[in-house]
Motif scaffolding. Structure first.
Motif, PDB file in Angstrom:
ATOM      1  N   ILE A 128       0.848  -1.197   0.000  1.00 42.93           N
ATOM      2  CA  ILE A 128       0.000   0.000   0.000  1.00 42.93           C
ATOM      3  C   ILE A 128       0.884   1.248   0.000  1.00 42.93           C
ATOM      4  CG2 ILE A 128      -1.929  -1.088   1.210  1.00 42.93           C
ATOM      5  CD1 ILE A 128      -0.707   0.492   3.761  1.00 42.93           C
ATOM      6  N   ARG A 129       0.259   2.413  -0.221  1.00 50.08           N
ATOM      7  CA  ARG A 129       0.966   3.685   0.009  1.00 50.08           C
ATOM      8  C   ARG A 129       0.714   4.064   1.468  1.00 50.08           C
ATOM      9  NH1 ARG A 129      -0.269   9.634  -2.800  1.00 50.08           N
ATOM     10  NH2 ARG A 129       0.684  10.830  -1.102  1.00 50.08           N
ATOM     11  N   CYS A 130       1.763   4.400   2.187  1.00 53.57           N
ATOM     12  CA  CYS A 130       1.603   4.755   3.596  1.00 53.57           C
ATOM     13  C   CYS A 130       2.417   6.006   3.900  1.00 53.57           C
ATOM     14  CB  CYS A 130       2.044   3.586   4.483  1.00 53.57           C
ATOM     15  SG  CYS A 130       1.590   3.819   6.188  1.00 53.57           S
ATOM     16  N   ASP A 131       1.738   7.125   4.080  1.00 52.93           N
ATOM     17  CA  ASP A 131       2.396   8.389   4.448  1.00 52.93           C
ATOM     18  C   ASP A 131       2.364   8.546   5.963  1.00 52.93           C
ATOM     19  OD1 ASP A 131       2.918   9.993   1.837  1.00 52.93           O
ATOM     20  OD2 ASP A 131       0.900   9.177   1.582  1.00 52.93           O
ATOM     21  N   VAL A 132       3.306   9.319   6.484  1.00 52.97           N
ATOM     22  CA  VAL A 132       3.273   9.629   7.920  1.00 52.97           C
ATOM     23  C   VAL A 132       3.353  11.146   8.096  1.00 52.97           C
ATOM     24  CG1 VAL A 132       4.396   7.464   8.553  1.00 52.97           C
ATOM     25  CG2 VAL A 132       5.771   9.521   8.357  1.00 52.97           C
ATOM     26  N   PHE A 133       2.687  11.617   9.132  1.00 56.46           N
ATOM     27  CA  PHE A 133       2.768  13.035   9.472  1.00 56.46           C
ATOM     28  C   PHE A 133       2.826  13.140  10.989  1.00 56.46           C
ATOM     29  CE2 PHE A 133       1.260  17.316  10.348  1.00 56.46           C
ATOM     30  CZ  PHE A 133       1.969  18.056   9.414  1.00 56.46           C
ATOM     31  N   CYS A 134       3.941  13.705  11.502  1.00 55.40           N
ATOM     32  CA  CYS A 134       4.082  13.845  12.958  1.00 55.40           C
ATOM     33  C   CYS A 134       3.366  15.105  13.407  1.00 55.40           C
ATOM     34  CB  CYS A 134       5.551  13.956  13.339  1.00 55.40           C
ATOM     35  SG  CYS A 134       6.344  12.409  13.127  1.00 55.40           S
ATOM     36  N   ALA A 135       2.460  14.945  14.340  1.00 55.51           N
ATOM     37  CA  ALA A 135       1.721  16.112  14.835  1.00 55.51           C
ATOM     38  C   ALA A 135       1.375  15.906  16.295  1.00 55.51           C
ATOM     39  CB  ALA A 135       0.437  16.302  14.028  1.00 55.51           C
ATOM     40  N   ASP A 136       1.439  17.000  17.040  1.00 52.54           N
ATOM     41  CA  ASP A 136       0.973  16.990  18.421  1.00 52.54           C
ATOM     42  C   ASP A 136      -0.422  17.604  18.428  1.00 52.54           C
ATOM     43  OD1 ASP A 136       0.381  17.361  21.057  1.00 52.54           O
ATOM     44  OD2 ASP A 136       2.388  18.071  21.618  1.00 52.54           O
ATOM     45  N   LEU A 137      -1.425  16.759  18.616  1.00 59.16           N
ATOM     46  CA  LEU A 137      -2.815  17.219  18.527  1.00 59.16           C
ATOM     47  C   LEU A 137      -3.251  18.018  19.752  1.00 59.16           C
ATOM     48  CD1 LEU A 137      -4.166  14.006  16.810  1.00 59.16           C
ATOM     49  CD2 LEU A 137      -4.247  16.297  15.814  1.00 59.16           C
ATOM     50  N   ASN A 138      -2.304  18.248  20.677  1.00 57.64           N
ATOM     51  CA  ASN A 138      -2.550  19.227  21.743  1.00 57.64           C
ATOM     52  C   ASN A 138      -2.444  20.651  21.185  1.00 57.64           C
ATOM     53  OD1 ASN A 138      -2.737  17.260  23.669  1.00 57.64           O
ATOM     54  ND2 ASN A 138      -0.633  17.480  24.393  1.00 57.64           N
ATOM     55  N   ASN A 139      -1.793  20.782  20.035  1.00 55.72           N
ATOM     56  CA  ASN A 139      -1.643  22.106  19.417  1.00 55.72           C
ATOM     57  C   ASN A 139      -2.858  22.423  18.562  1.00 55.72           C
ATOM     58  OD1 ASN A 139       0.867  22.367  20.533  1.00 55.72           O
ATOM     59  ND2 ASN A 139       1.943  21.541  18.734  1.00 55.72           N
ATOM     60  N   SER A 140      -3.388  23.612  18.734  1.00 59.32           N
ATOM     61  CA  SER A 140      -4.624  23.957  18.014  1.00 59.32           C
ATOM     62  C   SER A 140      -4.389  24.071  16.512  1.00 59.32           C
ATOM     63  CB  SER A 140      -5.212  25.253  18.569  1.00 59.32           C
ATOM     64  OG  SER A 140      -4.279  26.287  18.381  1.00 59.32           O
ATOM     65  N   THR A 141      -3.119  24.233  16.089  1.00 60.81           N
ATOM     66  CA  THR A 141      -2.844  24.371  14.648  1.00 60.81           C
ATOM     67  C   THR A 141      -2.685  23.009  13.950  1.00 60.81           C
ATOM     68  OG1 THR A 141      -0.503  24.535  15.199  1.00 60.81           O
ATOM     69  CG2 THR A 141      -1.681  26.617  14.873  1.00 60.81           C
ATOM     70  N   ALA A 142      -2.627  21.909  14.732  1.00 60.34           N
ATOM     71  CA  ALA A 142      -2.290  20.604  14.141  1.00 60.34           C
ATOM     72  C   ALA A 142      -3.294  20.130  13.076  1.00 60.34           C
ATOM     73  CB  ALA A 142      -2.124  19.546  15.244  1.00 60.34           C
ATOM     74  N   PRO A 143      -4.611  20.212  13.324  1.00 62.71           N
ATOM     75  CA  PRO A 143      -5.533  19.714  12.282  1.00 62.71           C
ATOM     76  C   PRO A 143      -5.354  20.438  10.946  1.00 62.71           C
ATOM     77  CG  PRO A 143      -6.688  19.908  14.369  1.00 62.71           C
ATOM     78  CD  PRO A 143      -5.340  20.559  14.570  1.00 62.71           C
ATOM     79  N   ALA A 144      -5.154  21.766  10.989  1.00 60.21           N
ATOM     80  CA  ALA A 144      -4.954  22.512   9.733  1.00 60.21           C
ATOM     81  C   ALA A 144      -3.651  22.071   9.066  1.00 60.21           C
ATOM     82  CB  ALA A 144      -4.934  24.008  10.017  1.00 60.21           C
ATOM     83  N   GLU A 145      -2.609  21.834   9.875  1.00 61.47           N
ATOM     84  CA  GLU A 145      -1.319  21.398   9.292  1.00 61.47           C
ATOM     85  C   GLU A 145      -1.454  20.016   8.643  1.00 61.47           C
ATOM     86  OE1 GLU A 145       1.081  23.975  12.637  1.00 61.47           O
ATOM     87  OE2 GLU A 145       1.219  21.784  12.728  1.00 61.47           O
ATOM     88  N   ILE A 146      -2.195  19.131   9.293  1.00 60.30           N
ATOM     89  CA  ILE A 146      -2.394  17.785   8.719  1.00 60.30           C
ATOM     90  C   ILE A 146      -3.097  17.907   7.367  1.00 60.30           C
ATOM     91  CG2 ILE A 146      -3.636  15.591   9.001  1.00 60.30           C
ATOM     92  CD1 ILE A 146      -3.253  16.010  12.091  1.00 60.30           C
ATOM     93  N   PHE A 147      -4.135  18.748   7.303  1.00 57.88           N
ATOM     94  CA  PHE A 147      -4.880  18.845   6.046  1.00 57.88           C
ATOM     95  C   PHE A 147      -4.157  19.667   4.987  1.00 57.88           C
ATOM     96  CE2 PHE A 147      -8.017  16.319   7.981  1.00 57.88           C
ATOM     97  CZ  PHE A 147      -8.669  15.722   6.919  1.00 57.88           C
ATOM     98  N   SER A 148      -3.200  20.499   5.403  1.00 58.96           N
ATOM     99  CA  SER A 148      -2.417  21.131   4.329  1.00 58.96           C
ATOM    100  C   SER A 148      -1.431  20.108   3.748  1.00 58.96           C
ATOM    101  CB  SER A 148      -1.811  22.452   4.795  1.00 58.96           C
ATOM    102  OG  SER A 148      -0.557  22.293   5.240  1.00 58.96           O
ATOM    103  N   PHE A 149      -0.933  19.161   4.584  1.00 62.24           N
ATOM    104  CA  PHE A 149      -0.122  18.029   4.065  1.00 62.24           C
ATOM    105  C   PHE A 149      -0.976  17.166   3.122  1.00 62.24           C
ATOM    106  CE2 PHE A 149       1.311  13.605   4.412  1.00 62.24           C
ATOM    107  CZ  PHE A 149       2.667  13.706   4.165  1.00 62.24           C
ATOM    108  N   VAL A 150      -2.235  16.920   3.528  1.00 66.27           N
ATOM    109  CA  VAL A 150      -3.149  16.105   2.712  1.00 66.27           C
ATOM    110  C   VAL A 150      -3.314  16.736   1.320  1.00 66.27           C
ATOM    111  CG1 VAL A 150      -5.641  15.552   2.498  1.00 66.27           C
ATOM    112  CG2 VAL A 150      -4.409  14.999   4.616  1.00 66.27           C
ATOM    113  N   GLU A 151      -3.566  18.055   1.313  1.00 75.55           N
ATOM    114  CA  GLU A 151      -3.800  18.726   0.023  1.00 75.55           C
ATOM    115  C   GLU A 151      -2.532  18.757  -0.826  1.00 75.55           C
ATOM    116  OE1 GLU A 151      -5.654  22.491   1.135  1.00 75.55           O
ATOM    117  OE2 GLU A 151      -7.188  21.245   2.109  1.00 75.55           O
TER     118      GLU A 151
END
Ligand SMILES: NC(=O)c1ccc[n+]([C@@H]2O[C@H](COP(=O)([O-])OP(=O)(O)OC[C@H]3O[C@@H](n4cnc5c(N)ncnc54)[C@H](OP(=O)(O)O)[C@@H]3O)[C@@H](O)[C@H]2O)c1
Length: 265
Positions: free
Chosen positions: A55-78
């Motif tokens: 499969i294709r398997c990407d990784v993204f390190c994020a601390d979800l205690n940070n309020s900016t993390a969800p936006a950063e994850i989805f900018s990686f997604v895009e």
């Protein structure tokens, strides 16, 4: 080789239930985006799953205690043109100290991780799912959401929120082909009690109360694919959940109070 063209974003993928979801979905041919804080664990898991399942398997390190993390994850997604068809919010932990004795930043971080980041990730995943007319979201709640109110612990309230918001989102979104499932495990073998610092107490609980993470995942995934809004995995957990809910609220409070580990006589 990947047998679906679908991709699952899994938070809390470096251990326990999130890691078990990664193994299970990779075995079904899903591509993955794994999220957690520990880079080395995510990378090792991604290498293993890519090698075994093609499969294709990407990784993204994020601390979800940070309020900016969800936006950063989805900018990686895009940026990487990833289409998130499945979102699994598994990242979580519990404090073990009484509310009044826990510093506010610790409590605020629990709320950010398991309520705000979880909810924002659901919101950010939706436009793509709506455009494709298909999606599955699994939010890992807990049997604590059904148990009598847990003395002092923020965790019970947070997991009740996860149970309720998941059902509300499922009602709104199912006409669009998107189902949201609250997965409510009981005691599950994972790193959870090590992170919480309650391993010794947990080890004293009877074996019948425990499940393996992959059993929780198999039942949770089946429920999500069937479009069920709530899944309490395992017979024992189902009995516990079903027996507490019908009790009068005052009696649930009394039971919770008797079990209160922070009680002052
Ligand atoms: N185990 C149980 O008995 C049990 C029972 C009911 C419900 N649950 C729920 O099940 C979910 C998964 O728990 P588990 O049992 O699999 O525990 P676990 O083995 O400790 O895994 C927790 C995962 O969450 C990640 N995580 C924690 N804080 C994070 C943060 N700030 N940012 C990003 N990721 C974070 C951890 O990764 P990193 O440390 O690498 O960030 C790890 O991958 C949790 O929501 C938990 O509340 C567990």
């Amino acid at each position: 080789m990947a047998t679906t063209n679908r991709t699952a974003l899994i938070t809390g993928a470096s251990a326990g239930i999130g890691s078990a979801f990664a193994h299970h979905l990779a075995s079904e041919g899903y591509n993955l985006l794994l999220v957690a804080r520990r880079a080395a664990k995510l990378k090792a898991l991604a290498d293993e799953l890519t090698q075994h399942h093609g499969i294709r398997c990407d990784v993204f390190c994020a601390d979800l205690n940070n309020s900016t993390a969800p936006a950063e994850i989805f900018s990686f997604v895009e940026k990487n043109r990833i289409e998130v068809d499945v979102l699994i919010n598994s990242a979580g932990l519990s404090g073990k100290d009484a509310f009044a004795h826990t510093p506010w930043p610790t409590l605020a971080a629990e709320i950010q991780l398991m309520m705000t980041s979880l909810t924002e990730l659901c919101h950010r995943a939706l436009p793509g799912m709506q455009a494709r007319g298909w999606g599955r979201i699994i939010n890992v709640s807990s049997i604590a959401a059904f148990a009598p109110p847990g003395a002092s612990l923020l965790y019970t309230g947070i997991k009740s929120y996860v149970l309720n918001i998941s059902q509300a989102l499922d009602m709104e979104l199912k006409p669009q082909g998107i189902h949201v499932t609250a997965l409510c495990p009981g005691f599950t073998h994972s790193e959870f009690h090590d992170a919480m610092g309650t391993r010794d107490q947990a080890n004293k609980l009877p074996g019948i109360l425990w499940q393996e993470a992959d059993a929780v995942v198999r039942e949770g995934w089946r429920a999500a694919m069937k479009g069920k809004p709530v899944c309490v995995p395992g017979v024992v957990n189902k009995i516990i959940a079903a027996s507490v809910r019908p009790l009068p609220i005052a009696l649930q409070y009394q039971i919770g109070n008797r079990m209160n580990p922070f009680k002052q006589e």
